[in-house]
Design a protein around this motif. Structure first.
Motif, PDB file in Angstrom:
ATOM      1  N   ILE A 383       8.481   4.950   0.814  1.00 24.61           N
ATOM      2  CA  ILE A 383       9.378   6.077   1.135  1.00 24.61           C
ATOM      3  C   ILE A 383       9.041   6.507   2.698  1.00 24.61           C
ATOM      4  O   ILE A 383       8.074   6.600   3.073  1.00 24.61           O
ATOM      5  CB  ILE A 383       9.103   7.293   0.230  1.00 24.61           C
ATOM      6  CG1 ILE A 383       9.450   6.789  -1.074  1.00 24.61           C
ATOM      7  CG2 ILE A 383      10.062   8.159   0.775  1.00 24.61           C
ATOM      8  CD1 ILE A 383       9.012   8.032  -2.129  1.00 24.61           C
ATOM      9  N   SER A 384       9.977   6.184   3.471  1.00 23.83           N
ATOM     10  CA  SER A 384       9.776   6.590   4.810  1.00 23.83           C
ATOM     11  C   SER A 384      10.123   8.030   5.018  1.00 23.83           C
ATOM     12  O   SER A 384      11.252   8.571   4.703  1.00 23.83           O
ATOM     13  CB  SER A 384      10.817   5.909   5.711  1.00 23.83           C
ATOM     14  OG  SER A 384      10.679   6.168   7.195  1.00 23.83           O
ATOM     15  N   TYR A 406      12.651   7.833  11.349  1.00 24.96           N
ATOM     16  CA  TYR A 406      12.390   7.319  10.104  1.00 24.96           C
ATOM     17  C   TYR A 406      11.749   5.842  10.598  1.00 24.96           C
ATOM     18  O   TYR A 406      12.534   5.015  10.750  1.00 24.96           O
ATOM     19  CB  TYR A 406      13.333   7.280   8.974  1.00 24.96           C
ATOM     20  CG  TYR A 406      13.844   8.501   8.722  1.00 24.96           C
ATOM     21  CD1 TYR A 406      13.139   9.028   7.410  1.00 24.96           C
ATOM     22  CD2 TYR A 406      14.740   9.128   9.344  1.00 24.96           C
ATOM     23  CE1 TYR A 406      13.705  10.495   7.130  1.00 24.96           C
ATOM     24  CE2 TYR A 406      15.237  10.458   9.010  1.00 24.96           C
ATOM     25  CZ  TYR A 406      14.679  11.121   7.681  1.00 24.96           C
ATOM     26  OH  TYR A 406      15.148  12.234   7.202  1.00 24.96           O
ATOM     27  N   GLN A 444      16.833   5.803   3.586  1.00 26.75           N
ATOM     28  CA  GLN A 444      16.042   4.991   2.747  1.00 26.75           C
ATOM     29  C   GLN A 444      16.600   3.554   2.209  1.00 26.75           C
ATOM     30  O   GLN A 444      15.802   2.674   2.063  1.00 26.75           O
ATOM     31  CB  GLN A 444      15.426   5.549   1.373  1.00 26.75           C
ATOM     32  CG  GLN A 444      14.994   7.198   1.622  1.00 26.75           C
ATOM     33  CD  GLN A 444      13.678   6.954   2.478  1.00 26.75           C
ATOM     34  OE1 GLN A 444      12.850   5.911   2.500  1.00 26.75           O
ATOM     35  NE2 GLN A 444      13.624   8.112   3.162  1.00 26.75           N
ATOM     36  N   SER A 448      13.747   1.109   3.989  1.00 29.05           N
ATOM     37  CA  SER A 448      13.281   0.088   2.918  1.00 29.05           C
ATOM     38  C   SER A 448      13.481  -1.383   2.902  1.00 29.05           C
ATOM     39  O   SER A 448      12.808  -2.354   2.602  1.00 29.05           O
ATOM     40  CB  SER A 448      13.525   0.366   1.648  1.00 29.05           C
ATOM     41  OG  SER A 448      14.833   0.226   1.221  1.00 29.05           O
TER      42      SER A 448
END
Length: 654
Positions: A383-384, A406, A444, A448
């Motif tokens: 998870i950012s 992010y 995300q 990811s």
């Protein structure tokens, strides 16, 4: 709220950015995750709307109560929603005696009595739409905003009451203004207040808070209003939204008369005036794109609970009756609603977990999870989390711009030594929306897979006060573009991203900013516009009533400022775009019609730019169906792969 695997993480494998295998799959994002909105409560029962992409984007009404737990409330064919102003909202209301709701496809309004199995038809006629449904506390009838499309020209707005006495079209209580919102009845049932405004204003520009004394028939039904007057906003330079009554009959409203949207109390003695309601710093309020929004809620104990934005970050707090405030030990993304026992229900949306509908308290935070948006196991490293970034914008008097950055995040992959990650710049729509710090799949999905993401709060965004919103007045297509470029340059200067692999993407109004940014700067190696504006002249002439005069403020009066409309349209600068472009468009979009995407694609191809246009049948302004969302995500990832030179990981949607 998301299940996290605490087992030791495997060794990180250096992989080319963009090609990382990700647990955030297209199936999860498109079909297995639920979107929550409009949490309501009556007694100890909690209600909320739940949009299900796997069911064609159908929105269902859910309820939690003991001992039944979580159940779907309405018949299986119910799709709760409304198309008033095209964006809808306020499509249901609850009370101890039952539920009223609007059906998205038919525009009919139905009532489900407490304990009943089947609903009864309350209102509905061809060409008539209803929104902002609310119960009359005296007669149990329903108040609503009506949008009447039965005559040529613009649809007509009215405040109406619905019930057996009112007929299929509703009984008109008030008409004459171009727009209405938030009909709110006093606790004793004697007084109605509402928000109204006229072209060319939008509700975040200038509105009026109005009041009228309710006239009732012998059976208690509303049959009219008298002594109607304007309480605030007559000068035309104030945005008033969300009027609410306290339990003891005091009237509160949100106003930006002192720069930021704040809560004010309306006093009529000795003369009419507004008094600031003591609150912590921050902006409390939202642009009224949809009906039924709740930024604050008065409590029975004399206090209130509110959601504010400070320096771009959301904060929730409870104001006590003694004017002392305490922060919520949680991360609501919508204002909590009170239950009978003093607890609250809300949508919990922290930065490091999927949203969930929960119950809890201000001191304890979440006590019980009612419904998760998805059952997903992620490592914390998957998870950012957002980092607030401030950057210099043009203009010596302008405050610093704001964005959320992010970095890439994946528990199994890492950026290879000597490589910097590509970055995707997100341009929100509206353009009065804002970049938010809660968990989002739109972020995300990319982080990811090895991308960095920059979500920009350019001039015009909400949450920073009226002056920041007004930076876009007459400057749409200029200030937003300049701010996105400035934010991007700031991140390049930090050395954290690859300056040669930067893409920019946005939807609707954000799509226009994307295309203009591509024509303005060579910072961007690719651009993606989802149902974006490409021809301002066509938009001014073709769009729906709610936004029909929006461009008067953002660009200039139409048609007097036609030259500006031409100059600011992406179509006019398509020949300056050299980067590849992906256009994604719904075939049934009535806000930005498909003709705009067609014209842009033709102009780009004529100029020699690489352009791909894909249209999705059955989709309007914003994609709702699982198949559409899945395909759009995969097409965009493959597009970046071609531009940035990576092969996306094989789809793993088991």
């Amino acid at each position: 709220m998301m299940e996290q695997n605490t087992a030791s993480a495997p060794m990180l494998q250096p992989l080319r950015c963009g090609s990382w295998p990700s647990p955030v799959t297209a199936t999860l994002v498109a079909g297995k995750s639920l979107s929550f909105s409009e949490v309501r409560a009556t007694g100890q029962s909690v209600f909320w709307l739940e949009r299900r992409p796997a069911e064609g984007g159908r929105t269902v009404l859910m309820r939690w109560a003991e001992p039944d737990g979580v159940v779907e409330v309405l018949p299986a064919d119910a799709d709760v929603g409304t198309r008033v102003h095209e964006y809808g909202g306020g499509a249901y209301a609850v009370a101890p005696h039952g539920i009223v709701y609007a059906h998205r496809r038919t525009a009919q309004v139905w009532f489900l009595a407490q304990g009943a199995v089947q609903p009864t038809l309350l209102a509905g006629a061809q060409g008539v739409r209803f929104a902002d449904l609310r119960f009359d506390p005296v007669s149990r009838a329903v108040m609503a905003v009506r949008e009447d499309h039965r005559r040529a020209g613009e649809p007509q707005a009215a405040l109406v009451t619905l019930g057996a006495h009112a007929g299929a079209e509703g009984l008109v209580l008030q008409t004459g203004a171009d727009f209405y919102m938030s009909p709110t009845c006093s606790p004793d049932g004697t007084t109605l207040v509402w928000i109204e405004w006229d072209h060319p204003n939008m509700p975040w520009d200038s509105t009026r808070l109005c009041m009228g004394r309710i006239v009732r028939s012998a059976d208690g039904s509303m049959c009219g209003l008298e002594d109607v007057r304007v309480l605030a906003g007559a000068a035309g330079d104030e945005s008033l939204v969300e009027p609410r009554w306290t339990a003891d009959g005091r009237l509160l409203v949100i106003s930006d008369r002192c720069e930021r949207w704040r809560i004010w109390e309306v006093l009529c003695q000795p003369e009419l005036h507004l008094v600031a309601y003591s609150m912590p710093e921050g902006e409390i309020g939202q642009p009224a794109w949809v009906f039924g929004q709740t930024s604050y809620q008065p409590l029975a104990n004399g206090g209130c609970v509110a959601l504010s934005v400070q320096n771009g970050v959301s904060h929730c707090f409870e104001r006590m009756a003694n004017a002392q405030a305490r922060p919520f030990a949680a991360s609501p993304d919508q204002c909590p609603v009170a239950l009978a026992d003093g607890q609250f229900a809300w949508v919990q949306a922290p930065a490091d977990a999927l949203p969930a509908v929960v119950v809890g308290t201000a001191q304890q935070g979440v006590v019980r999870v009612l419904r998760r948006s998805a059952m997903l196991e992620l490592q914390a490293a998957d998870i950012s989390c957002p980092e607030s970034v401030h950057f210099v914008v043009d203009g010596a008097d302008a405050p610093l711009g704001h964005a959320f950055f992010y970095p890439p995040a994946n528990s199994r992959a890492s950026v290879p030594q000597g490589e910097k990650p590509p970055m995707i710049v997100l341009v929100h729509g509206g353009p009065t929306a804002r970049a938010q710090d809660g968990f989002s799949f739109k972020v995300q999905w990319w982080t990811s897979r090895g991308f960095a993401v920059l979500d920009v709060n350019y001039g015009g965004s909400t949450g920073f006060g009226r002056s920041w919103r007004n930076r876009l007045q007459g400057q749409w297509g200029v200030v937003d573009v300049a701010d996105c470029i400035a934010a991007c340059r700031h991140m390049v200067a930090t050395g954290r991203v690859d300056p040669k692999r930067i893409a920019i993407r946005g939807s609707s109004a954000g799509g226009m900013t994307v295309l203009l940014a591509l024509a303005t700067s060579d910072l961007f190696a690719a651009g993606v516009s989802l149902y974006g504006v490409t021809d301002l002249r066509a938009l001014a002439q073709e769009t729906h009533k709610f936004e029909a005069r929006y461009l008067d403020g953002l660009v200039g009066p139409w048609p007097e400022a036609e030259e500006v409309y031409v100059a600011r349209s992406p179509l006019s600068v398509a020949n300056r775009i050299r980067a590849p472009v992906l256009l994604l468009q719904g075939e049934e979009d009535e806000v930005v019609p498909p003709s705009q995407a067609h014209a842009m694609a033709a102009a780009l191809r004529a100029a020699g730019a690489a352009c791909t246009l894909h249209e999705f049948p059955g989709e309007g302004h914003g994609f709702r169906k699982e198949a559409t969302i899945r395909q759009a995500l995969q097409m965009e990832l493959a597009f970046y792969g071609r531009v940035f030179g990576f092969d996306p990981a094989p789809a793993d949607d088991a």
